[in-house]
Write a protein that holds these residues in place. Sequence first.
Motif, short mmCIF file in Angstrom:
data_model
loop_
_atom_site.label_atom_id
_atom_site.label_comp_id
_atom_site.label_asym_id
_atom_site.label_seq_id
_atom_site.Cartn_x
_atom_site.Cartn_y
_atom_site.Cartn_z
N ILE A 41 0.85 -1.20 0.00
CA ILE A 41 0.00 0.00 0.00
C ILE A 41 0.87 1.24 0.00
O ILE A 41 0.40 2.35 -0.10
CB ILE A 41 -0.93 0.01 1.22
CG1 ILE A 41 -1.74 -1.26 1.28
CG2 ILE A 41 -1.91 1.16 1.18
CD1 ILE A 41 -2.78 -1.25 2.32
N PHE A 90 12.75 0.17 3.19
CA PHE A 90 12.23 0.13 4.56
C PHE A 90 11.01 -0.78 4.67
O PHE A 90 10.81 -1.46 5.67
CB PHE A 90 11.87 1.55 5.03
CG PHE A 90 13.07 2.39 5.25
CD1 PHE A 90 13.84 2.25 6.39
CD2 PHE A 90 13.46 3.31 4.29
CE1 PHE A 90 14.96 3.02 6.59
CE2 PHE A 90 14.59 4.08 4.48
CZ PHE A 90 15.34 3.94 5.63
N HIS A 91 10.21 -0.76 3.61
CA HIS A 91 9.04 -1.64 3.60
C HIS A 91 9.49 -3.10 3.51
O HIS A 91 8.98 -3.98 4.21
CB HIS A 91 8.12 -1.28 2.43
CG HIS A 91 6.84 -2.06 2.42
ND1 HIS A 91 6.07 -2.23 3.55
CD2 HIS A 91 6.21 -2.73 1.43
CE1 HIS A 91 5.02 -2.97 3.25
NE2 HIS A 91 5.08 -3.30 1.98
N ILE A 103 0.71 -4.03 6.16
CA ILE A 103 -0.12 -2.84 6.00
C ILE A 103 0.36 -1.72 6.91
O ILE A 103 0.41 -0.56 6.53
CB ILE A 103 -1.60 -3.20 6.25
CG1 ILE A 103 -2.12 -3.98 5.05
CG2 ILE A 103 -2.43 -1.96 6.47
CD1 ILE A 103 -3.53 -4.44 5.17
N ILE A 104 0.78 -2.11 8.12
CA ILE A 104 1.24 -1.08 9.05
C ILE A 104 2.50 -0.41 8.53
O ILE A 104 2.60 0.81 8.51
CB ILE A 104 1.49 -1.68 10.45
CG1 ILE A 104 0.21 -2.33 10.98
CG2 ILE A 104 1.97 -0.61 11.40
CD1 ILE A 104 0.33 -2.84 12.36
N SER A 105 3.46 -1.21 8.11
CA SER A 105 4.72 -0.59 7.69
C SER A 105 4.48 0.27 6.44
O SER A 105 5.05 1.34 6.31
CB SER A 105 5.80 -1.64 7.47
OG SER A 105 5.86 -2.05 6.15
N THR A 107 1.70 1.82 5.67
CA THR A 107 1.02 3.05 6.09
C THR A 107 2.02 4.04 6.66
O THR A 107 1.95 5.24 6.40
CB THR A 107 -0.04 2.73 7.15
OG1 THR A 107 -0.92 1.75 6.63
CG2 THR A 107 -0.82 3.96 7.51
N ALA A 108 2.99 3.52 7.43
CA ALA A 108 4.02 4.39 7.98
C ALA A 108 4.78 5.08 6.86
O ALA A 108 5.04 6.29 6.92
CB ALA A 108 4.98 3.59 8.85
N LEU A 111 2.63 7.88 5.39
CA LEU A 111 2.59 9.05 6.27
C LEU A 111 3.91 9.80 6.20
O LEU A 111 3.97 11.02 6.09
CB LEU A 111 2.33 8.62 7.71
CG LEU A 111 0.97 8.01 8.03
CD1 LEU A 111 0.97 7.43 9.43
CD2 LEU A 111 -0.10 9.08 7.92
N PHE A 112 4.99 9.02 6.26
CA PHE A 112 6.32 9.61 6.30
C PHE A 112 6.59 10.43 5.04
O PHE A 112 7.05 11.57 5.11
CB PHE A 112 7.36 8.50 6.45
CG PHE A 112 8.75 9.00 6.67
CD1 PHE A 112 9.14 9.42 7.92
CD2 PHE A 112 9.65 9.05 5.63
CE1 PHE A 112 10.42 9.89 8.13
CE2 PHE A 112 10.94 9.51 5.83
CZ PHE A 112 11.32 9.93 7.08
N ALA A 115 4.68 13.71 4.89
CA ALA A 115 5.16 14.67 5.86
C ALA A 115 6.54 15.20 5.47
O ALA A 115 6.77 16.41 5.48
CB ALA A 115 5.22 14.03 7.24
N VAL A 116 7.45 14.29 5.11
CA VAL A 116 8.81 14.72 4.78
C VAL A 116 8.80 15.61 3.54
O VAL A 116 9.49 16.63 3.48
CB VAL A 116 9.73 13.50 4.56
CG1 VAL A 116 10.94 13.87 3.77
CG2 VAL A 116 10.13 12.94 5.91
N VAL A 118 6.52 17.68 2.42
CA VAL A 118 6.12 19.04 2.75
C VAL A 118 7.15 19.71 3.66
O VAL A 118 7.53 20.86 3.45
CB VAL A 118 4.74 19.05 3.43
CG1 VAL A 118 4.32 20.46 3.72
CG2 VAL A 118 3.71 18.37 2.55
N PHE A 119 7.60 18.96 4.65
CA PHE A 119 8.54 19.54 5.62
C PHE A 119 9.80 20.04 4.93
O PHE A 119 10.21 21.18 5.12
CB PHE A 119 8.90 18.49 6.68
CG PHE A 119 9.85 18.99 7.73
CD1 PHE A 119 9.42 19.87 8.69
CD2 PHE A 119 11.17 18.58 7.73
CE1 PHE A 119 10.29 20.33 9.66
CE2 PHE A 119 12.05 19.04 8.68
CZ PHE A 119 11.61 19.92 9.65
N ASP A 234 1.74 16.01 -2.65
CA ASP A 234 1.07 14.72 -2.81
C ASP A 234 1.02 14.36 -4.29
O ASP A 234 1.45 15.13 -5.14
CB ASP A 234 -0.33 14.74 -2.22
CG ASP A 234 -1.21 15.76 -2.89
OD1 ASP A 234 -1.12 15.92 -4.11
OD2 ASP A 234 -2.00 16.42 -2.19
#
Lengths: 323, 401
Positions: A41, A90-91, A103-105, A107-108, A111-112, A115-116, A118-119, A234
């Motif tokens: 994902i 990393f996945h 799915i958790i990794s 999703t991380a 998100l990452f 965020a990165v 834009v940051f 995005d």
Amino acid sequence: MIADIFNEIVSVGAYVIPVMIVLLVVSLGGLFSERSGVINIALEGIMVMGGFVGAMMLYFLLYTVELPIQLAVFFALITGALVGMGFSFFHAFASVSMQSNQIISATALNLFAGAVGVFVARTVYGYRRINVDESYRMDVPFLSDIPVLGELLFQDAFLSTFIGIIILITVIILLYKTRFGLRLRSCGENPHAADSVGVDVGRMRYAGVLISGLLAGLGGVFFVVAFQNRFESDVRGFGFLALALMISGQWRPMRIFFISILFALMRVVAARADSIMELRGLEIEPEILRILPYVMTLVVLALTSKRSKAPEAIGEPYDISKR
Amino acid sequence: MKRILKVIGRFFLRLQQKLSETAFGRAVGKVWDRITKWMAARPNSVSVSSSFIAVIAGLLFGFIVMLIVDPSNALSGFFTILLGPFQQGLRSVGDTIFYAVPIILTGLSVAFAFRTGLFNIGASGQLYIGAFIAVYIGVQWDFLGPLHWIVAMLGGIFGGALWGSIPGLLKAFRNVHEVVASIMLNYMAIYLVNGLVRLFIFNPTLNRAQGPEDSSHIPQLFLGELFPRSSINIGIFITIVVIILIHIVLNKTTFGYELKSVGFSPDAARYAGMKEKRNVALSFIIAGGLSGLAGAMMFLVPGTYIRIVDVPLEEGFTGIAIALLGLSSPIGVLIAGLFYGGINRGGYFAQSLYREEIVDVIIAVIIYFSALSLFTQKMIAKYLSRRAKRDVQVQSKGDVR
């Protein structure tokens, strides 16, 4: 009359093809990962990451080094692909080596990346947008003179289109005609059987995820170059869409190809509804047209999913002691 | 890799030996003994502590990023983020809770679906549909009087449940992968709401939906005086009631037991005579209702309006993070949501030093490390059992003497 229709096809095609190529390349990326047995994902996040770093590279090459446009795009594509591959590591590490919930990794990672992106963009450039607004279309010499087909494919074309087609052919050969492809697919269907005949399941799954990262990263740069002309934190959900199209295409490259054409066509028609003659006379709420491609995909899924051909072992961490 | 870990481990062992000889070291050692013994007796604490480790890793990563970007402000920025809710006293505490409420609810929605083995990536769309219906009622049905906000809120729940029922039914009866269906539905929700807002409750001059009437705002009651000038309302109490309800449903009822069984093993559940399809559909409907409630909580307040957008609302995806961080348990979600709300406020206050997205970076790293929780849990369990063994040895030696 016929000339009108040709013109219409060409003018719509000019918008459809870039969208289609982005979806196609990223879907094919997802295919590699899922065929090896790892749900991905994270395509969306990898696209964002690839597109982001690719856009930064493009910005640098265009305005600081001042390379010619196509050459800059080429290097940006390579950068994006490598970044996507590195990021997808990393996945792979979490889901293959650490046997984590895939799915958790993923999703991380999603998100990452958002965020990165834009940051860093805001920290470096001061705002969340990286503007690389140039004309990336080009005419291919000789080939663009062919009537209709030449106009459609080779006039005002993007570099990404050709790379996309090459990737499709390569993927089909790699997946179905080579030993590597057979082994990769076997890891997604029955990793224990694959392991018992000496296939290194872990390595194959790493390969699957990393290739998917490479293609998704590439797709991210395609998105920036051929669709948006800028990076803006995005990729408009194209990674998620590609994932959905891959599943609608039942994990088969050619089906994915056709579905992505269909989806891109409907999307473009919806977005350009005003300027398309046939629809001008009718009163259709633009939102209905926009929803249509998604409804269509859902209907296709509802009709075909009963006999879903998902890889058998998808989503399960490989645990040798379960053999 | 392993060799490096061994070297680091040996270094820490020596450090520990040195430290344990001092008085301070001995005191710390005693406390640590207590903690590890307490943990060894409670298997749950291992998974909770793995969440803690994930949080610490995320914060550390964020701190390192801040050090790289601007070393001189890193420490003050870091503590601004950590102490986010307390920057303006009670007002920011109230605001933290206010902003945390929708996120806790979407987190709860995702967590609830997780317990049934379903991944609800569609919280965003469910939230949006719920928000539209809530706001529609809020704008149009002002004849309801004091019941107005309650009906609007229930409308939100209904909208979310309706939208959640689509992937639920598709999954149950047509075997459509819920992730794909939900992703499609997220986008469909955006366009649908854009169209509906334009048709029914549009404010063309400001290019957004009209704001709901005052009578449909979630009331503040005494909280307005308790937290002066804050936006907090009784949504937090409603949320807590919902959390307790979900906790009871999941842990104390047959229905919840069936849901969890379907999550563990659909085949076994079917074999045991449970209506697997019904449970899948119902689970998604409930999850959708929770997201819809989040939508009502977000938009039935003064000053927030549905806008014409074309990307899914972030709150839905944050919900996934919160559910994961809260280990998919209702109470865990509450804590995780408040934590997120807190550092998010912190990010807002630290804006002058660092871009507020640093908070999202931290959260993402936390989620990644909680994905590795299986590994950290194994390590913690190993560590605990080794310690327990050593204690036994020490004791038996004492006995001989």
